[in-house]
Design a protein around this motif. Structure first.
Motif, short mmCIF file in Angstrom:
data_model
loop_
_atom_site.label_atom_id
_atom_site.label_comp_id
_atom_site.label_asym_id
_atom_site.label_seq_id
_atom_site.Cartn_x
_atom_site.Cartn_y
_atom_site.Cartn_z
N GLY A 1 0.79 -1.23 0.00
CA GLY A 1 0.00 0.00 0.00
C GLY A 1 0.82 1.27 0.00
O GLY A 1 0.28 2.36 -0.19
N GLY A 2 2.11 1.15 0.26
CA GLY A 2 2.97 2.33 0.26
C GLY A 2 2.80 3.25 1.45
O GLY A 2 3.22 4.41 1.39
N ARG A 3 2.22 2.74 2.53
CA ARG A 3 1.96 3.59 3.70
C ARG A 3 2.73 3.16 4.94
O ARG A 3 2.99 3.99 5.82
CB ARG A 3 0.47 3.58 4.05
CG ARG A 3 -0.42 4.31 3.09
CD ARG A 3 -1.89 4.21 3.52
NE ARG A 3 -2.08 4.52 4.94
CZ ARG A 3 -2.18 5.76 5.42
NH1 ARG A 3 -2.10 6.80 4.59
NH2 ARG A 3 -2.36 5.97 6.71
N HIS A 4 3.10 1.89 5.03
CA HIS A 4 3.68 1.39 6.26
C HIS A 4 5.14 0.94 6.10
O HIS A 4 6.06 1.69 6.43
CB HIS A 4 2.83 0.23 6.80
CG HIS A 4 1.43 0.60 7.13
ND1 HIS A 4 0.33 0.04 6.52
CD2 HIS A 4 0.94 1.51 8.02
CE1 HIS A 4 -0.78 0.56 7.02
NE2 HIS A 4 -0.45 1.47 7.93
N ARG A 5 5.34 -0.28 5.59
CA ARG A 5 6.69 -0.86 5.55
C ARG A 5 7.65 -0.04 4.70
O ARG A 5 8.78 0.25 5.14
CB ARG A 5 6.60 -2.29 5.02
CG ARG A 5 5.88 -3.25 5.96
CD ARG A 5 5.50 -4.55 5.28
NE ARG A 5 4.44 -4.34 4.28
CZ ARG A 5 3.91 -5.31 3.55
NH1 ARG A 5 4.37 -6.56 3.66
NH2 ARG A 5 2.93 -5.05 2.69
N SER A 6 7.22 0.35 3.51
CA SER A 6 8.13 1.11 2.64
C SER A 6 8.47 2.47 3.23
O SER A 6 9.59 2.96 3.09
CB SER A 6 7.51 1.28 1.25
OG SER A 6 6.28 1.99 1.32
N VAL A 7 7.51 3.09 3.91
CA VAL A 7 7.75 4.39 4.53
C VAL A 7 8.76 4.25 5.66
O VAL A 7 9.70 5.05 5.79
CB VAL A 7 6.43 5.00 5.05
CG1 VAL A 7 6.71 6.27 5.86
CG2 VAL A 7 5.49 5.30 3.88
N THR A 8 8.59 3.23 6.50
CA THR A 8 9.54 3.00 7.59
C THR A 8 10.94 2.78 7.05
O THR A 8 11.92 3.36 7.55
CB THR A 8 9.10 1.79 8.43
OG1 THR A 8 7.87 2.08 9.09
CG2 THR A 8 10.15 1.45 9.47
N LEU A 9 11.07 1.94 6.02
CA LEU A 9 12.39 1.67 5.44
C LEU A 9 13.00 2.91 4.83
O LEU A 9 14.19 3.19 5.01
CB LEU A 9 12.27 0.57 4.39
CG LEU A 9 12.61 -0.86 4.80
CD1 LEU A 9 14.07 -1.00 5.21
CD2 LEU A 9 11.69 -1.36 5.89
N ALA A 10 12.19 3.68 4.09
CA ALA A 10 12.71 4.89 3.46
C ALA A 10 13.19 5.90 4.50
O ALA A 10 14.25 6.51 4.36
CB ALA A 10 11.64 5.51 2.56
N GLU A 11 12.39 6.08 5.54
CA GLU A 11 12.78 7.00 6.60
C GLU A 11 14.08 6.56 7.27
O GLU A 11 15.00 7.37 7.48
CB GLU A 11 11.66 7.09 7.65
CG GLU A 11 10.41 7.80 7.18
CD GLU A 11 10.51 9.31 7.27
OE1 GLU A 11 11.43 9.80 7.95
OE2 GLU A 11 9.68 9.99 6.65
N ARG A 12 14.15 5.29 7.59
CA ARG A 12 15.33 4.76 8.29
C ARG A 12 16.57 4.85 7.40
O ARG A 12 17.66 5.21 7.86
CB ARG A 12 15.06 3.32 8.72
CG ARG A 12 16.15 2.67 9.57
CD ARG A 12 16.26 3.31 10.94
NE ARG A 12 15.05 3.19 11.73
CZ ARG A 12 14.81 2.19 12.60
NH1 ARG A 12 15.69 1.21 12.72
NH2 ARG A 12 13.72 2.18 13.32
N MET A 13 16.42 4.54 6.11
CA MET A 13 17.58 4.57 5.20
C MET A 13 18.03 6.00 4.94
O MET A 13 19.23 6.29 4.88
CB MET A 13 17.25 3.87 3.88
CG MET A 13 18.45 3.70 2.96
SD MET A 13 19.75 2.66 3.71
CE MET A 13 18.90 1.07 3.76
#
Length: 297
Positions: free
Chosen positions: A259-271
């Motif tokens: 959905g592009g709201r949870h896992r990918s956002v967390t990874l992008a922020e962390r990276m």
């Protein structure tokens, strides 16, 4: 042969191109604010003259599209490849891309005729222009898809890439997205994080985003998160100096989930934080959050 005298340096020139309606005019205004000399629709045959004689005081942003007199794809490619003339390493190609359906909507709003096919429908002109520009798109140094961008968004992205100037470090854009809506065009590296457990299935987390503490704790608690993140970060940190040394000025990294709201956002922020902590110039975009008014850092 160049007509430059000893000690004279060819100007830095950014070729700003892409399909009509993708944001070229907005981009040129941004470059003007950055102190570039703006030249729009200069006949292609006259462009080599920019690299002869005394170097200008400011870098140049050169707008190019199909309306340029004597425009041809081969002429632009020859210009980019003019290594023997000594200026190819001074040219940077910025290609502003956009989905055909978005371009059609933009033309419908302005009721303009398409320059490629003024007597046909905008759809016909857009298709022809995209096909005509495809070889140039492939050669772009910086590729920005403006389909989901407002003029303000485009300005922010351009400032992140070009504001620090010619001697700046490689700039990095980290993005999150939903695979349901497709992979954003212009990404150099893409990582699929749908294997991580999904906060969507937790009713208390479903309405939150990957920027929320509860979602971050949920995603990072997956036993596969730390090994994946560490290996991915190490790979990216290994690649960035290589891309910089190769002459690349902008690298776009994408993390995608369902959905592009949870896992990918967390990874992008962390990276993004990890790379910024290492001294890299980093910007971040969350495509789906932006669409829903959730912003993104």
């Amino acid at each position: 042969m160049s007509d430059q005298g000893p000690g004279e340096v060819s100007p830095r020139v950014v070729l700003v191109t892409g399909p009509s309606g993708a944001g070229r005019t907005t981009a040129l205004r941004v470059f003007e604010d950055l102190g570039y000399e703006i030249i729009d629709n200069l006949p292609i045959s006259m462009i080599p003259r920019l690299f002869t004689g005394a170097a200008p005081e400011h870098p140049i942003a050169l707008g190019i599209d199909v309306r340029n007199r004597d425009f041809s794809t081969h002429a632009i490619l020859d210009l980019i490849d003019a290594g023997e003339a000594g200026w190819s390493d001074r040219i940077q190609v910025l290609y502003l891309d956009c989905r055909p359906d978005v371009l059609v909507n933009r033309y419908s709003e302005t009721r303009r005729r398409h320059p490629v096919s003024p007597n046909e429908t905008p759809e016909a002109g857009i298709a022809k222009e995209i096909d005509l520009l495809q070889p140039i798109r492939i050669r772009a140094d910086v590729l920005i898809d403006t389909s989901e961008m407002s003029p303000h968004d485009l300005k922010s992205e351009l400032l992140a890439v070009f504001e620090a100037g010619e001697d700046a470090n490689l700039s990095v854009s980290v993005q999150s997205f939903s695979y349901k809506r497709g992979v954003p065009r212009g990404l150099d590296l893409v990582f699929d994080v749908r294997f991580l457990r999904n906060p969507h299935w937790d009713p208390t987390l479903r309405g939150l985003t990957g920027q929320s503490e509860g979602v971050v704790d949920y995603v990072t608690a997956d036993e596969r998160f730390v090994p994946f993140f560490d290996k991915t970060r190490d790979l990216i940190e290994f690649l960035l100096p290589a891309y910089r040394d190769e002459g690349k000025s902008h690298l776009a990294i994408g993390f995608g989930c369902t959905g592009g709201r949870h896992r990918s956002v967390t990874l992008a922020e962390r990276m993004a934080k990890a790379l910024a902590d290492k001294g890299w110039q980093v910007s971040i975009r969350h495509r789906e959050l932006e669409r829903q008014g959730g912003g993104g850092a």
